[in-house]
Design an enzyme around this catalytic site. Structure first.
Site, PDB file in Angstrom:
ATOM      1  N   CYS A  97       2.526 -10.803  -4.255  1.00 21.03           N
ATOM      2  CA  CYS A  97       2.811  -9.452  -3.732  1.00 21.03           C
ATOM      3  C   CYS A  97       3.763  -8.699  -4.652  1.00 21.03           C
ATOM      4  CB  CYS A  97       3.410  -9.546  -2.335  1.00 21.03           C
ATOM      5  SG  CYS A  97       2.231  -9.943  -1.023  1.00 21.03           S
ATOM      6  N   TRP A 121      -1.185 -12.517   6.286  1.00 22.99           N
ATOM      7  CA  TRP A 121      -0.625 -13.802   5.829  1.00 22.99           C
ATOM      8  C   TRP A 121      -0.560 -14.810   6.972  1.00 22.99           C
ATOM      9  CZ3 TRP A 121       2.267  -9.179   5.053  1.00 22.99           C
ATOM     10  CH2 TRP A 121       2.061  -8.590   3.809  1.00 22.99           C
ATOM     11  N   GLU A 178       5.891  -9.562   5.525  1.00 23.43           N
ATOM     12  CA  GLU A 178       5.958  -8.320   4.765  1.00 23.43           C
ATOM     13  C   GLU A 178       5.614  -8.609   3.308  1.00 23.43           C
ATOM     14  OE1 GLU A 178       6.495  -5.213   5.668  1.00 23.43           O
ATOM     15  OE2 GLU A 178       7.221  -5.413   7.724  1.00 23.43           O
ATOM     16  N   CYS A 179       5.008  -7.616   2.643  1.00 25.42           N
ATOM     17  CA  CYS A 179       4.655  -7.812   1.234  1.00 25.42           C
ATOM     18  C   CYS A 179       5.863  -7.659   0.321  1.00 25.42           C
ATOM     19  CB  CYS A 179       3.573  -6.814   0.823  1.00 25.42           C
ATOM     20  SG  CYS A 179       4.096  -5.081   0.860  1.00 25.42           S
ATOM     21  N   GLY A 180       6.904  -6.969   0.798  1.00 23.59           N
ATOM     22  CA  GLY A 180       8.093  -6.739  -0.020  1.00 23.59           C
ATOM     23  C   GLY A 180       8.304  -5.289  -0.366  1.00 23.59           C
TER      24      GLY A 180
END
Length: 251
Positions: free
Chosen positions: A119, A222, A229-231
């Site tokens: 990510c 996920w 969260e992807c970030g």
């Protein structure tokens, strides 16, 4: 000269804009920050709503998306439908490495072995490059999407890789899932066809599953990994890029 938003300034803005209609927040964003403000969308329900609102009140507001190389065909088809409907061009940001290049540098299927790093490379780094030239970023986050987003405010400070803090603007922060879908129905908006097959939040193809009935909106992202969260929407995370990336990208 780009702006730098300190916590006191963003707190004041958040207090001022709390309870304001999303359309008015979008108008404010363009009036105060244009042209150094842009909206991101991954073409989820909230993103579709924001694009429609922006076209009505601030049509000059640029829109971008991040094409990770792993998007569903249905997502790409929706992008084309939205561009045709509003006669707009949505900018696609791309990671520095293509998927085959990343596979060569990091090994295949990095998403299954180290999803945070995947990510970071495919989403966070392209976003950081884009935000470096902006003072404001409009996003479709809502408090009811997940526990990690429960504290989202209409305006927040977001620190970018240069150390500068820009304004992150979440016009739909207080909206509910029902309000979003009511708006989609009332305005006959297109949406991702996967939503009719049990998907409630759609990201990259390998890491997105249909959500169980009654689960929170992002439960299919996920699944089984503990990652939520992807970030992109979290405090700035380090983006570890393979040393060979420059050679791969240049070649």
């Amino acid at each position: 000269m780009h702006m730098d938003f300190d916590p006191q300034k963003t707190d004041r803005l958040a207090d001022t804009l709390a309870g304001v209609r999303p359309e008015e927040v979008l108008e404010w964003s363009w009036r105060e920050l244009g042209p150094a403000v842009a909206m991101s969308t991954a073409f989820g329900p909230s993103g579709v709503v924001l694009v429609d609102m922006a076209q009505k009140v601030a049509p000059e507001l640029p829109v971008f998306t991040i094409d990770t190389g792993y998007l569903f065909p249905e997502t790409l088809a929706l992008k084309e439908r939205i561009e045709a409907r509003y006669d707009v061009q949505i900018e696609s940001l791309h990671p520095r490495l293509s998927v085959p290049e990343q596979d060569r540098a990091c090994g295949p299927d990095l998403y299954s072995r180290d999803p945070d790093r995947c990510c970071a490379m495919r989403k966070v780094e392209p976003l950081q490059r884009k935000l470096a030239g902006l003072d404001g970023w409009v996003a479709g986050l809502r408090r009811d999407q997940s526990h990690t987003r429960a504290g989202v405010r209409v305006v927040e400070g977001y620190r970018i890789s240069s150390g500068r803090t820009i304004a992150k603007i979440n016009p739909l922060a207080a909206w509910t899932r029902k309000q979003v879908w009511d708006y989609i129905a009332d305005n006959d908006l297109p949406y991702n066809s996967l939503m009719d097959h049990g998907y409630s939040s759609i990201g990259c193809r390998p890491c997105t599953r249909p959500a169980a009935p009654g689960a929170n909106e992002r439960a299919g992202r996920w699944a089984g990994t503990g990652k939520t969260e992807c970030g992109m929407h979290q405090p700035l995370m380090a983006v570890e890029i393979p040393e060979a990336e420059g050679q791969l990208a240049a070649g």
